[in-house]
Design a protein around this motif. Structure first.
Motif, mmCIF file in Angstrom:
data_model
loop_
_atom_site.group_PDB
_atom_site.id
_atom_site.type_symbol
_atom_site.label_atom_id
_atom_site.label_comp_id
_atom_site.label_asym_id
_atom_site.label_seq_id
_atom_site.Cartn_x
_atom_site.Cartn_y
_atom_site.Cartn_z
ATOM 1 N N ILE A 1 0.862 -1.174 0.000
ATOM 2 C CA ILE A 1 0.000 0.000 0.000
ATOM 3 C C ILE A 1 0.901 1.227 0.000
ATOM 4 O O ILE A 1 1.812 1.331 0.825
ATOM 5 N N GLU A 2 0.644 2.157 -0.923
ATOM 6 C CA GLU A 2 1.479 3.355 -1.054
ATOM 7 C C GLU A 2 0.588 4.575 -1.215
ATOM 8 O O GLU A 2 -0.325 4.574 -2.031
ATOM 9 N N ALA A 3 0.856 5.604 -0.415
ATOM 10 C CA ALA A 3 0.083 6.847 -0.492
ATOM 11 C C ALA A 3 1.025 8.032 -0.371
ATOM 12 O O ALA A 3 1.747 8.166 0.611
ATOM 13 N N SER A 4 1.005 8.892 -1.387
ATOM 14 C CA SER A 4 1.817 10.109 -1.361
ATOM 15 C C SER A 4 0.942 11.285 -0.933
ATOM 16 O O SER A 4 -0.256 11.308 -1.209
ATOM 17 N N PHE A 5 1.564 12.256 -0.252
ATOM 18 C CA PHE A 5 0.822 13.416 0.233
ATOM 19 C C PHE A 5 1.757 14.595 0.382
ATOM 20 O O PHE A 5 2.960 14.467 0.142
ATOM 21 N N VAL B 1 7.265 2.070 5.985
ATOM 22 C CA VAL B 1 8.278 3.009 5.499
ATOM 23 C C VAL B 1 7.638 4.386 5.318
ATOM 24 O O VAL B 1 6.548 4.508 4.768
ATOM 25 N N PHE B 2 8.343 5.406 5.761
ATOM 26 C CA PHE B 2 7.950 6.786 5.521
ATOM 27 C C PHE B 2 9.067 7.415 4.709
ATOM 28 O O PHE B 2 10.237 7.374 5.100
ATOM 29 N N ILE B 3 8.705 7.981 3.555
ATOM 30 C CA ILE B 3 9.686 8.602 2.663
ATOM 31 C C ILE B 3 9.406 10.094 2.638
ATOM 32 O O ILE B 3 8.292 10.525 2.357
ATOM 33 N N GLU B 4 10.429 10.881 2.966
ATOM 34 C CA GLU B 4 10.315 12.334 2.897
ATOM 35 C C GLU B 4 11.525 12.867 2.156
ATOM 36 O O GLU B 4 12.667 12.558 2.518
ATOM 37 N N ASN B 5 11.264 13.655 1.105
ATOM 38 C CA ASN B 5 12.336 14.222 0.281
ATOM 39 C C ASN B 5 13.315 13.147 -0.184
ATOM 40 O O ASN B 5 14.527 13.311 -0.105
ATOM 41 N N HIS B 6 12.773 12.011 -0.622
ATOM 42 C CA HIS B 6 13.533 10.894 -1.183
ATOM 43 C C HIS B 6 14.413 10.176 -0.155
ATOM 44 O O HIS B 6 15.335 9.456 -0.536
ATOM 45 N N ILE B 7 14.171 10.378 1.130
ATOM 46 C CA ILE B 7 14.917 9.682 2.184
ATOM 47 C C ILE B 7 13.965 8.707 2.859
ATOM 48 O O ILE B 7 12.892 9.092 3.332
ATOM 49 N N ASN B 8 14.354 7.421 2.892
ATOM 50 C CA ASN B 8 13.533 6.380 3.500
ATOM 51 C C ASN B 8 13.784 6.288 4.993
ATOM 52 O O ASN B 8 14.932 6.219 5.435
ATOM 53 N N HIS B 9 12.697 6.256 5.746
ATOM 54 C CA HIS B 9 12.739 6.024 7.191
ATOM 55 C C HIS B 9 11.920 4.762 7.428
ATOM 56 O O HIS B 9 10.741 4.708 7.068
ATOM 57 N N LYS C 1 5.971 13.580 0.513
ATOM 58 C CA LYS C 1 5.965 12.547 1.546
ATOM 59 C C LYS C 1 5.198 11.339 1.027
ATOM 60 O O LYS C 1 4.209 11.489 0.314
ATOM 61 N N THR C 2 5.663 10.155 1.407
ATOM 62 C CA THR C 2 4.994 8.928 1.010
ATOM 63 C C THR C 2 4.974 7.966 2.186
ATOM 64 O O THR C 2 5.988 7.770 2.861
ATOM 65 N N LEU C 3 3.819 7.383 2.419
ATOM 66 C CA LEU C 3 3.671 6.310 3.393
ATOM 67 C C LEU C 3 3.554 5.020 2.597
ATOM 68 O O LEU C 3 2.761 4.932 1.656
ATOM 69 N N LEU C 4 4.366 4.037 2.949
ATOM 70 C CA LEU C 4 4.407 2.773 2.233
ATOM 71 C C LEU C 4 4.447 1.659 3.258
ATOM 72 O O LEU C 4 5.262 1.709 4.189
ATOM 73 N N PHE C 5 3.558 0.684 3.125
ATOM 74 C CA PHE C 5 3.634 -0.468 4.021
ATOM 75 C C PHE C 5 3.188 -1.721 3.298
ATOM 76 O O PHE C 5 2.555 -1.662 2.247
ATOM 77 N N THR D 1 20.474 8.032 17.477
ATOM 78 C CA THR D 1 20.607 8.115 18.929
ATOM 79 C C THR D 1 19.336 7.706 19.660
ATOM 80 O O THR D 1 19.259 7.796 20.883
ATOM 81 N N GLY D 2 18.319 7.274 18.899
ATOM 82 C CA GLY D 2 17.073 6.855 19.524
ATOM 83 C C GLY D 2 16.080 7.978 19.739
ATOM 84 O O GLY D 2 15.050 7.784 20.379
ATOM 85 N N GLN D 3 16.377 9.159 19.212
ATOM 86 C CA GLN D 3 15.451 10.288 19.339
ATOM 87 C C GLN D 3 14.378 10.207 18.253
ATOM 88 O O GLN D 3 14.687 9.944 17.096
ATOM 89 N N PRO D 4 13.120 10.438 18.619
ATOM 90 C CA PRO D 4 12.050 10.371 17.615
ATOM 91 C C PRO D 4 12.185 11.464 16.554
ATOM 92 O O PRO D 4 12.458 12.614 16.881
ATOM 93 N N ILE D 5 12.024 11.057 15.305
ATOM 94 C CA ILE D 5 12.030 12.003 14.185
ATOM 95 C C ILE D 5 10.598 12.175 13.666
ATOM 96 O O ILE D 5 10.132 13.285 13.482
ATOM 97 N N PHE D 6 9.933 11.043 13.428
ATOM 98 C CA PHE D 6 8.563 11.043 12.918
ATOM 99 C C PHE D 6 7.709 10.149 13.808
ATOM 100 O O PHE D 6 8.063 9.004 14.062
#
Length: 143
Positions: free
Chosen positions: A59-63, A86-94, A68-72, A127-132
């Motif tokens: 499932i993929e949804a861009s917004f 997976v969360f993709i923002e500015n072509h960087i995968n998280h 930004k893209t949410l992919l699972f 470092t374990g700090q939340p980004i998203f």
């Protein structure tokens, strides 16, 4: 005569259905969630089978103007947890790993035409700090 006229008007009024009774209730398919304090409800999404492994539904949804893209992914027709998240923002995968990630996911309904479930996930830096942080995630999609 006035009483008869008022009774007829009252009878006609009571026998009429309201517009609310005749209107359709639309249950719109969407992915909804809160991302870092901002609520989203996405109705534009793609559902495909992984070409390398047709046992996996993607499932993929861009917004946000496709920035930004949410992919699972979920095993086909399995009612369990989301595998890849997976969360993709500015072509960087998280990526949130199902074992080591800080997340809770649940797929309650999963057929060849519908998926329903919930999710919560936090993507962290080195470092374990939340980004998203995704909260209040609801999956209610048809395909």
């Amino acid at each position: 005569m006035k009483k008869v006229f008022l009774c007829l008007i009252a009878l006609a009024f009571l026998s009429c259905s309201t517009d609310d009774e005749n209107s359709l209730i639309l249950n719109e398919s969407n992915l909804s969630f809160n991302l870092n304090g901002v609520d989203y409800s996405l109705t534009d999404y793609n559902v495909t089978l992984n070409p390398a492994n047709t046992e996996i539904r993607i499932i993929e949804a861009s917004f946000d103007n496709n920035m930004k893209t949410l992919l699972f992914s979920v095993l086909v027709e399995e009612t369990n947890q989301i595998d890849d998240f997976v969360f993709i923002e500015n072509h960087i995968n998280h990526i949130s790993d199902p074992i080591y990630g800080n997340r809770e996911t649940s797929i309650e309904v999963h057929t060849d035409s519908k998926m329903e479930g919930t999710f919560r996930a936090t993507m962290e830096d080195n470092t374990g700090q939340p980004i998203f942080t995704f909260t209040d995630g609801v999956i209610n999609i048809e395909y």
